[in-house]
Scaffold this active site. Sequence first.
Site, mmCIF file in Angstrom:
data_model
loop_
_atom_site.group_PDB
_atom_site.id
_atom_site.type_symbol
_atom_site.label_atom_id
_atom_site.label_comp_id
_atom_site.label_asym_id
_atom_site.label_seq_id
_atom_site.Cartn_x
_atom_site.Cartn_y
_atom_site.Cartn_z
ATOM 1 N N CYS A 230 0.803 -1.395 0.185
ATOM 2 C CA CYS A 230 0.129 0.034 -0.165
ATOM 3 C C CYS A 230 0.987 1.238 0.077
ATOM 4 C CB CYS A 230 -0.796 -0.077 1.160
ATOM 5 S SG CYS A 230 -2.131 -1.297 1.385
ATOM 6 N N ARG B 183 3.511 -0.116 -4.940
ATOM 7 C CA ARG B 183 3.438 -0.666 -3.828
ATOM 8 C C ARG B 183 2.022 -1.471 -3.603
ATOM 9 N NH1 ARG B 183 6.891 1.601 -0.285
ATOM 10 N NH2 ARG B 183 5.682 1.181 1.536
ATOM 11 N N TRP C 190 -3.016 -3.038 -1.601
ATOM 12 C CA TRP C 190 -2.593 -4.400 -1.547
ATOM 13 C C TRP C 190 -3.281 -4.785 -0.579
ATOM 14 C CZ3 TRP C 190 -0.579 -8.643 0.555
ATOM 15 C CH2 TRP C 190 0.054 -9.629 -0.329
ATOM 16 N N ASN D 24 -1.274 2.118 5.716
ATOM 17 C CA ASN D 24 -0.581 1.249 5.247
ATOM 18 C C ASN D 24 0.082 0.338 6.363
ATOM 19 O OD1 ASN D 24 1.556 -0.323 3.828
ATOM 20 N ND2 ASN D 24 2.899 1.238 3.973
ATOM 21 N N GLY D 25 -0.187 -0.844 6.377
ATOM 22 C CA GLY D 25 0.277 -1.738 7.257
ATOM 23 C C GLY D 25 -0.915 -2.598 7.923
ATOM 24 N N GLU E 47 17.265 -17.126 -10.504
ATOM 25 C CA GLU E 47 16.683 -15.666 -10.885
ATOM 26 C C GLU E 47 16.069 -15.818 -12.132
ATOM 27 O OE1 GLU E 47 16.074 -13.452 -8.983
ATOM 28 O OE2 GLU E 47 16.163 -11.609 -10.290
ATOM 29 N N LYS F 76 12.038 -14.627 -12.589
ATOM 30 C CA LYS F 76 11.898 -13.385 -13.629
ATOM 31 C C LYS F 76 10.823 -13.924 -14.577
ATOM 32 C CE LYS F 76 13.082 -10.872 -11.582
ATOM 33 N NZ LYS F 76 13.771 -10.422 -10.467
ATOM 34 N N GLU G 55 7.212 -14.568 -12.800
ATOM 35 C CA GLU G 55 6.484 -13.393 -12.047
ATOM 36 C C GLU G 55 6.037 -12.453 -13.092
ATOM 37 O OE1 GLU G 55 8.702 -11.187 -9.344
ATOM 38 O OE2 GLU G 55 10.494 -11.365 -10.282
ATOM 39 N N HIS H 114 18.992 -36.170 -10.744
ATOM 40 C CA HIS H 114 18.368 -36.755 -9.426
ATOM 41 C C HIS H 114 16.795 -36.614 -9.390
ATOM 42 C CE1 HIS H 114 22.372 -37.749 -8.042
ATOM 43 N NE2 HIS H 114 22.834 -36.395 -8.337
ATOM 44 N N LYS I 110 5.419 -4.417 -4.753
ATOM 45 C CA LYS I 110 6.955 -4.207 -4.890
ATOM 46 C C LYS I 110 7.654 -4.615 -3.443
ATOM 47 C CE LYS I 110 10.810 -3.000 -6.715
ATOM 48 N NZ LYS I 110 11.389 -3.998 -7.477
HETATM 49 C C1 F6R Z 1 11.405 -10.643 -7.550
HETATM 50 C C2 F6R Z 1 11.210 -9.582 -6.415
HETATM 51 C C3 F6R Z 1 10.937 -10.087 -5.070
HETATM 52 C C4 F6R Z 1 11.736 -9.375 -4.046
HETATM 53 C C5 F6R Z 1 11.453 -10.129 -2.658
HETATM 54 C C6 F6R Z 1 12.234 -9.167 -1.537
HETATM 55 O O1 F6R Z 1 11.506 -9.912 -8.865
HETATM 56 O O2 F6R Z 1 11.533 -8.454 -6.399
HETATM 57 O O3 F6R Z 1 11.218 -11.566 -5.171
HETATM 58 O O4 F6R Z 1 13.020 -9.609 -4.411
HETATM 59 O O5 F6R Z 1 10.052 -9.518 -2.480
HETATM 60 O O6 F6R Z 1 12.119 -7.921 -1.634
HETATM 61 P P1 F6R Z 1 13.344 -6.665 -0.967
HETATM 62 O O7 F6R Z 1 14.459 -7.315 -1.814
HETATM 63 O O8 F6R Z 1 12.720 -5.559 -1.356
HETATM 64 O O9 F6R Z 1 13.403 -7.226 0.353
#
Ligand code: F6R
Length: 610
Positions: free
Chosen positions: A2, A28, A75, A99-100, A481, A485, A488, A504, A605
């Site tokens: 949020c 957010r 969110w 937010n929280g 990674e 990517k 998501e 395995h 995010k």
């Molecule tokens: C993937 C992504 C998430 C963040 C994870 C941790 O692209 O962005 O997996 O890496 O939520 O977020 P931070 O780094 O902000 O603690």
Amino acid sequence: MCGIVGYVGDRKKTVGVLLDGLTRLEYRGYDSSGIALMDDGRPRVFKSTGKLENLKKKIAKHPLEGLLGIGHTRWATHGDSTEKNAHPHVSAGTSVVHNGIIENYSELKEELIRKGFKFYSDTDTEVLAHLIESCCGGDLSFEDGVREAFRRVEGSYAVAVISDRAPDKVIATRRFSPLIVATGDHENYLASDVPAILPYCRNVIFLEDGDVAVLDKNSVTITDIDGGPVKRDVQTINWDPVSVEKCGYRHFMIKEIHEQPQAVLDTMRGRFSEETGEIFFEGFEGSPYKDINRIMALACGTSYHASLIGKYMIETIARVPVQVEIASEFRYRNPILDKQTLAIAVSQSGETADTSEALHEARAGGAKTLSITNVLMSKIARDAERVIYTHAGPEIGVASTKAFTTQLLVFYLLSVYLGRVKKQIDREKAAELIRDAIRLPQLMQMTLRLDDEIKDLAKEFFHYRNFLYLGRGISYPVAFEGALKLKEVSYIHAEGYAAGEMKHGPIALIDDEMPVVLIAPNDGITYRKILGNLQEVRARRGKIIFLTSDTTPEELRGSVDRVIEIPACNYLLSPLISVIPLQLLAYHIAVLKGTDVDQPRNLAKVVTVE
Ligand code: F6R
């Protein structure tokens, strides 16, 4: 999760500032939004479900003005994404955005219902609106009423309130959720994060837990929860406002992928001497880590993958053992900690609840603490004893890209630093490692020239429903990674595996419907072995995308479907290069599939829930 904004100043600017700020905070959370405006002493509330665009369209139908206002992009946590659950929440003439998570909302709600307050939403936030109203009766001023209310609230919050009880003020408070105040000329701003205010002003106050800020047009007063004066420094932010614009790119994700050479350059600037092999990190005077004998890296998601690569770097260069921990699991297994352990919390946002809690656990267990984060004065930055900032600039796309590569660079520089402190490398070796890092921006730039080639590759592969990513040694976290990517942003199922593990189990999945991305920079260490894995995939008719820095892959051309050639570099730095084609592949596949690249479904995010 949020985002909240607030503004008081020029009545003609208010709506624009609020909507613009919310646009910059949409990363957010983006399942509903709303604003409340104070005009002629009366609050007016507008809300909408779905993307902010819907709210903008709604508001466009009513030309609005207001001396002040607050706004929210959500969110969902308590209550689904309906208009009734969207913020602001209202009680009589008081409107609240939050937010929280309010932990004691059930008790408060029961009490308020007994007092006659009526609830219309399923959220925890509505409790705050009614609680403030219930505290404001009698002799208390509105500000005192807000303080009184928040003395009773448990949980995490960044909150902004407006009310007909004080129609020229915005009141804000925070605990465990971020909130900044920005000061302008006869106008003041409030936001969850810096990008929201960047086009308007640069003077920012980072509120701390328990602060209550009262904003009117001409002043900002900050007190503690009991009304005692509090002094907070004003900091000048030097981010460029274009960093929060798309600047001609179609999405933030592709812009941020292309910003990586600059982000890496900004992160290394001023942090080493090529001549002496020395590394400089602020706050590291007096060799604080000379006695540590173990490192624990605590992180989630992409930051966790960066930490897995950081382990290779630190163990190779500094010979200090590193354990990498999924932050959400760390605190539930009674970890063994002591003062010779250095716990490193790694987080782009600096707000991730799981990482923050893991950091507290490490601190309580007596470990030394350090954070690696991209957000100035964020919670994780403040809660650790020391912080190394990545200078990636604001990362707006939900899928992390430039934050990842800058985290890797910090791990690399930290490895060189620890290597010197632990006397594992001499000055010349340190200088050589630094020279390798200096070449990175150029190598990354060269890799980005693969963009068109990868766009073509995406056309060939976007219709597949599953992908496997395989790597060995330092490239196996890169496989994780790459897979993350892709899933998501494109919603395609993808798995990352250590290539040696394939036999395995996962090898059973391979057939001609399974593209396999093999990440194989020619490191002279694991390369030959991965060529063996390649043949295993081939024998089972898997489709192979081969990512290599080998300049003579001719012998392989018959065995693989596509080769992506990346520039060669120091083995330990290869993930900063090899991840770029994987980011581009995920991006172009997502575009072809028509998904919402910058704001993929169900994600946010900043993940402030555990
Ligand atoms: C993937 C992504 C998430 C963040 C994870 C941790 O692209 O962005 O997996 O890496 O939520 O977020 P931070 O780094 O902000 O603690």
